[in-house]
Write a protein that holds these residues in place. Sequence first.
Motif, PDB file in Angstrom:
ATOM      1  N   ARG A   3      73.962  81.216  66.203  1.00 46.06           N
ATOM      2  CA  ARG A   3      73.627  81.989  65.008  1.00 46.06           C
ATOM      3  C   ARG A   3      72.138  81.899  64.723  1.00 46.06           C
ATOM      4  O   ARG A   3      71.513  82.872  64.315  1.00 46.06           O
ATOM      5  CB  ARG A   3      74.431  81.457  63.823  1.00 46.06           C
ATOM      6  CG  ARG A   3      74.120  82.177  62.525  1.00 46.06           C
ATOM      7  CD  ARG A   3      74.775  81.459  61.348  1.00 46.06           C
ATOM      8  NE  ARG A   3      74.305  81.999  60.111  1.00 46.06           N
ATOM      9  CZ  ARG A   3      74.781  83.086  59.538  1.00 46.06           C
ATOM     10  NH1 ARG A   3      75.754  83.743  60.098  1.00 46.06           N
ATOM     11  NH2 ARG A   3      74.277  83.518  58.397  1.00 46.06           N
ATOM     12  N   VAL A   6      69.707  84.587  66.010  1.00 48.91           N
ATOM     13  CA  VAL A   6      69.597  85.890  65.360  1.00 48.91           C
ATOM     14  C   VAL A   6      69.286  85.781  63.868  1.00 48.91           C
ATOM     15  O   VAL A   6      69.256  86.789  63.172  1.00 48.91           O
ATOM     16  CB  VAL A   6      70.886  86.724  65.569  1.00 48.91           C
ATOM     17  CG1 VAL A   6      71.076  87.069  67.032  1.00 48.91           C
ATOM     18  CG2 VAL A   6      72.105  86.017  65.020  1.00 48.91           C
ATOM     19  N   SER A   7      69.045  84.581  63.388  1.00 54.94           N
ATOM     20  CA  SER A   7      68.826  84.398  61.947  1.00 54.94           C
ATOM     21  C   SER A   7      67.574  85.103  61.442  1.00 54.94           C
ATOM     22  O   SER A   7      67.475  85.414  60.263  1.00 54.94           O
ATOM     23  CB  SER A   7      68.777  82.911  61.593  1.00 54.94           C
ATOM     24  OG  SER A   7      67.662  82.303  62.223  1.00 54.94           O
ATOM     25  N   TYR A   9      66.718  88.101  61.998  1.00 56.06           N
ATOM     26  CA  TYR A   9      66.927  89.540  61.881  1.00 56.06           C
ATOM     27  C   TYR A   9      67.364  89.987  60.501  1.00 56.06           C
ATOM     28  O   TYR A   9      67.571  91.175  60.278  1.00 56.06           O
ATOM     29  CB  TYR A   9      67.937  90.023  62.919  1.00 56.06           C
ATOM     30  CG  TYR A   9      67.414  89.910  64.331  1.00 56.06           C
ATOM     31  CD1 TYR A   9      66.337  90.676  64.758  1.00 56.06           C
ATOM     32  CD2 TYR A   9      67.985  89.023  65.222  1.00 56.06           C
ATOM     33  CE1 TYR A   9      65.848  90.560  66.046  1.00 56.06           C
ATOM     34  CE2 TYR A   9      67.500  88.902  66.513  1.00 56.06           C
ATOM     35  CZ  TYR A   9      66.431  89.675  66.924  1.00 56.06           C
ATOM     36  OH  TYR A   9      65.949  89.561  68.191  1.00 56.06           O
ATOM     37  N   GLN A  14      73.234  88.984  55.524  1.00 60.92           N
ATOM     38  CA  GLN A  14      73.179  90.136  56.420  1.00 60.92           C
ATOM     39  C   GLN A  14      73.568  89.734  57.841  1.00 60.92           C
ATOM     40  O   GLN A  14      74.309  90.452  58.515  1.00 60.92           O
ATOM     41  CB  GLN A  14      71.781  90.750  56.417  1.00 60.92           C
ATOM     42  CG  GLN A  14      71.424  91.453  55.124  1.00 60.92           C
ATOM     43  CD  GLN A  14      69.958  91.838  55.068  1.00 60.92           C
ATOM     44  OE1 GLN A  14      69.090  91.123  55.557  1.00 60.92           O
ATOM     45  NE2 GLN A  14      69.678  92.992  54.458  1.00 60.92           N
ATOM     46  N   VAL A  15      73.076  88.591  58.283  1.00 63.40           N
ATOM     47  CA  VAL A  15      73.408  88.103  59.619  1.00 63.40           C
ATOM     48  C   VAL A  15      74.901  87.814  59.705  1.00 63.40           C
ATOM     49  O   VAL A  15      75.562  88.171  60.686  1.00 63.40           O
ATOM     50  CB  VAL A  15      72.565  86.861  59.980  1.00 63.40           C
ATOM     51  CG1 VAL A  15      73.062  86.208  61.258  1.00 63.40           C
ATOM     52  CG2 VAL A  15      71.092  87.225  60.111  1.00 63.40           C
ATOM     53  N   SER A  16      75.448  87.181  58.663  1.00 62.38           N
ATOM     54  CA  SER A  16      76.888  86.900  58.646  1.00 62.38           C
ATOM     55  C   SER A  16      77.706  88.177  58.734  1.00 62.38           C
ATOM     56  O   SER A  16      78.677  88.257  59.498  1.00 62.38           O
ATOM     57  CB  SER A  16      77.270  86.142  57.364  1.00 62.38           C
ATOM     58  OG  SER A  16      76.699  84.870  57.356  1.00 62.38           O
TER      59      SER A  16
END
Length: 159
Positions: A3, A6-7, A9, A14-16
């Motif tokens: 995770r 991509v954190s 981004y 939003q990432v979740s």
Amino acid sequence: MARSDVSGYGSPSQVSTALKQLCNRGLIVSLGQGFFAKSSVAQSRGKTALLALAKAKRAKAISKRSSKRPHLAKGLLGHKQVALTSVAEQVRKMAAQEGVVFVETYADRWAAAVTRLVGDEAQSDPTEDLLVALTRKGKLTPIEMVELMTKHQRALKHV
């Protein structure tokens, strides 16, 4: 993929949401503890094997980052490694003078559990814990705590 890869981004929520949507569409699968893989790779190699590989890679990366920090010392909790920034020294002195120690509360444990459940790797260090304790005891205002926390985090990036 972790995770944390991509954190950058988007915000944590939003990432979740993005990761959940990719899982729901079957493009990726959650391996657990903030790790994901393509569905086809997970089927061929197995989730358990991929999770073990991902954890090993993370441990190696953390170890490599730690070895690049020459000014590390044993933390207040004994087992944690913390960088001795000027802010850390200042906070330790203030806490000692005021007789303040950090005592984890139920709310702290709850927040840590929620953070882990969403796959984030946020973990406070002893200096941050002492800043919270000093604020709880009224020795620092919340604004002073945030200012010192910011200085401490910025210093950690340069240690």
